[in-house]
Design a protein around this motif. Sequence first.
Motif, PDB file in Angstrom:
ATOM      1  N   VAL A  47       0.880  -1.374  -0.200  1.00  0.00           N
ATOM      2  CA  VAL A  47       0.178   0.022   0.189  1.00  0.00           C
ATOM      3  C   VAL A  47       0.887   1.226  -0.122  1.00  0.00           C
ATOM      4  O   VAL A  47       2.024   1.233   0.455  1.00  0.00           O
ATOM      5  N   GLU A  49       0.430   5.763  -1.319  1.00  0.00           N
ATOM      6  CA  GLU A  49       0.015   6.591  -2.476  1.00  0.00           C
ATOM      7  C   GLU A  49       0.701   6.418  -3.805  1.00  0.00           C
ATOM      8  O   GLU A  49       1.796   5.744  -4.316  1.00  0.00           O
ATOM      9  N   SER A  50       0.131   7.153  -4.886  1.00  0.00           N
ATOM     10  CA  SER A  50       0.496   7.037  -6.203  1.00  0.00           C
ATOM     11  C   SER A  50       2.035   7.649  -6.203  1.00  0.00           C
ATOM     12  O   SER A  50       2.222   8.765  -5.598  1.00  0.00           O
ATOM     13  N   GLU A 187      -3.629  -3.750  -8.482  1.00  0.00           N
ATOM     14  CA  GLU A 187      -4.939  -3.007  -8.486  1.00  0.00           C
ATOM     15  C   GLU A 187      -5.810  -3.588  -9.252  1.00  0.00           C
ATOM     16  O   GLU A 187      -6.695  -3.346 -10.235  1.00  0.00           O
ATOM     17  N   HIS A 220      -4.644   0.724  -3.233  1.00  0.00           N
ATOM     18  CA  HIS A 220      -4.660   1.935  -2.328  1.00  0.00           C
ATOM     19  C   HIS A 220      -5.844   1.755  -1.439  1.00  0.00           C
ATOM     20  O   HIS A 220      -6.224   2.942  -0.547  1.00  0.00           O
ATOM     21  N   ASP A 535      -5.955   9.062  -4.702  1.00  0.00           N
ATOM     22  CA  ASP A 535      -5.195   8.401  -3.652  1.00  0.00           C
ATOM     23  C   ASP A 535      -6.078   8.559  -2.229  1.00  0.00           C
ATOM     24  O   ASP A 535      -7.099   9.629  -2.026  1.00  0.00           O
TER      25      ASP A 535
END
Length: 672
Positions: A47, A49-50, A187, A220, A535
């Motif tokens: 996990v 953020e982008s 994802e 995410h 996110d």
Amino acid sequence: MEMEGIQKKMILQVRDLNTHFFTDSGTVKAVNGVSFELLRGERLAIVGESGSGKSAMAMSLIQLLAFPGKVVSGSVKLEGKELIGLGERDLNKFRGSAIGTIFQDPMASLDPVMKIEDQMVKPIRMHLKLNAKDARSLAIKLLTRVGIPDADKRISSYPFELSGGMRQRVMIAMALSCNPKLIIADEPTTALDVTIQAQIVQLLKELAETTGTAMMFITHDLGLVARFAQKVAVMYAGKIIEFGTVHEIFSQPKHPYTQSLLKTIPSVAGEKKHRLLQIQGFPPDMKLLVTGCSYKERCPVATDRCYRDSPDLTLRGGNQSAACWLENGLMSEGEEKIAELLSYKKKEYSVKKMDSEKNKEVNDASGTVLKIQDLSKHFTKTSLAPWKKSTVVRAVNGINMTLKRGETIGIVGESGCGKSTTARMLLNLDEPTSGSINIEGNIQIVFQDPYSSFNPKMKISEIIGEPLNVQKIGTKEDRKQKVGELIQKVGLESSYLDRYPSQLSGGQRQRVGIARSLALNPSVIVADEPTSALDVSVRAQIINLLCDLKDEMGLSFIFISHDLSTVRYISDTIAVMYLGEIVEYGPAEEIFNNPVHPYTKALLSAVPVPDPRVEESRNIELLQGELPSLTNPPAGCAFSSRCPLVTERCMKEKPKLDDYRVNRKVSCYVVS
């Protein structure tokens, strides 16, 4: 049990992995010294953020990096066999056989002009050395195993003939086809409805338990992490900054970043609604040299040492490790201090905005700003073959809604239920087949992907001011002043007005999209999946912004989303749609606390809760089957083909949306 002994076998060992992207503007250090291990049958969630390096790290394991990416150092061993340094020929023996991959968008990964059997059979024959007949038979067994009905017939379909959930199941079957030791799922559920998402996650868990395949799940969505994972690796700026069991990470996170992420999530359970925590700032530019801790600029408890020295990942008890100079991260300061440090304002949002003098000037005395009556939209589908009759697609079938000033109605349901078609009719982009729409004032939209709705060659000032220019409102100076006020209202500095969309982050672009929607002083804003591409940390910022605007300006929202936790947080009223009809309607809290329609119950049961203890104790009732064809809906209740409580009457007669309780309406014979 035999499986318990098998699980102890080491499948994957990653040591000090470093991956760089060599661009004209500089070297992007996407992965910086990542190390971890994965045992047989284990489920690991990655996990962050982008831009944190999740996908770059995963693709580095099998060296499928897009140009100009390259693994510059480190070790990746699969059952003791070193993969780094192997040539393409040798790597191809591992890809698809020892390591399977499930990508985010199956439609982009599957060849649209090849049948499913052609795409499955060839790899099986190549890796398992089977003849065409046996390879096809195995492919059908795998498709059946992942829950595809009539697999012997579906295998002859093209990808576009299958639903999104079916295409993702095909990808899973392909990943399993050669008995892999490891599956990397990048994802895999992002584009799926919550009901299909629940099915896919449950399927992956069962496959890991029954086959012993190790799973690496990149996401995410922290709710999915709680439902799926046994172990969790939190990545930030190309590094793993916290690692532990799912229970350790969720109950006692040690790193300030992990602690902050967990506080940004709107819960699907409990009373709403305090302002969500916002993580300030942005991740560092990985083209630049990072001195000290990479999170220091965003961390409210950073010290001088954090700016000088980079902390290593060190054990904090049990199986948990964190890269932070403070033993307990933010928790070292105590709960009250955390709230203060993170600007966690205990602001409570009202359920409905009370009348104000400003609102009375633009709205009628009753407070109703939007009324939809018997709204329908049918499309005629004409066949290219002259001997075939045209068919009617019943996208929306006679829906009714009333939106009050300062109210938010959340519209939920699976893809194909009519949510977006309803939005298009409200915006006059589609003409209704029948029914009426009465709007007091004007209506604007906030799109799911603001970047695709912007002209990339226009500056932000021009994008926000475009509605004012088109409507020729005020003088040039008036418009300039208005644009300046709007950019500040959505929380951006005026310096952003001279930038182009490509120079903004996803969250910043969405703020610009919101500013543009406010330009003409709308009474109603349609928000069509406005947070789905963001996110979790940025999502919290946008949700807070929409709630602030609602309270401050008395705005009314039609909020469309498949993220039910967000819908609950932001909505006052919920409309549950299925196959073009509203099947349940009423106050958000009542519907979430006491769902009545079997479809609503199935939707809420599928929503993952970001708490592994809750997930382990839940009895998730997976919704079976697929949405019926809009050209040939069931004769009776639209949900009858999938309902676990269906009766003979349900299959013959269509129930009306009738009063169930005060302010509650339900369309179901079983609960009438």
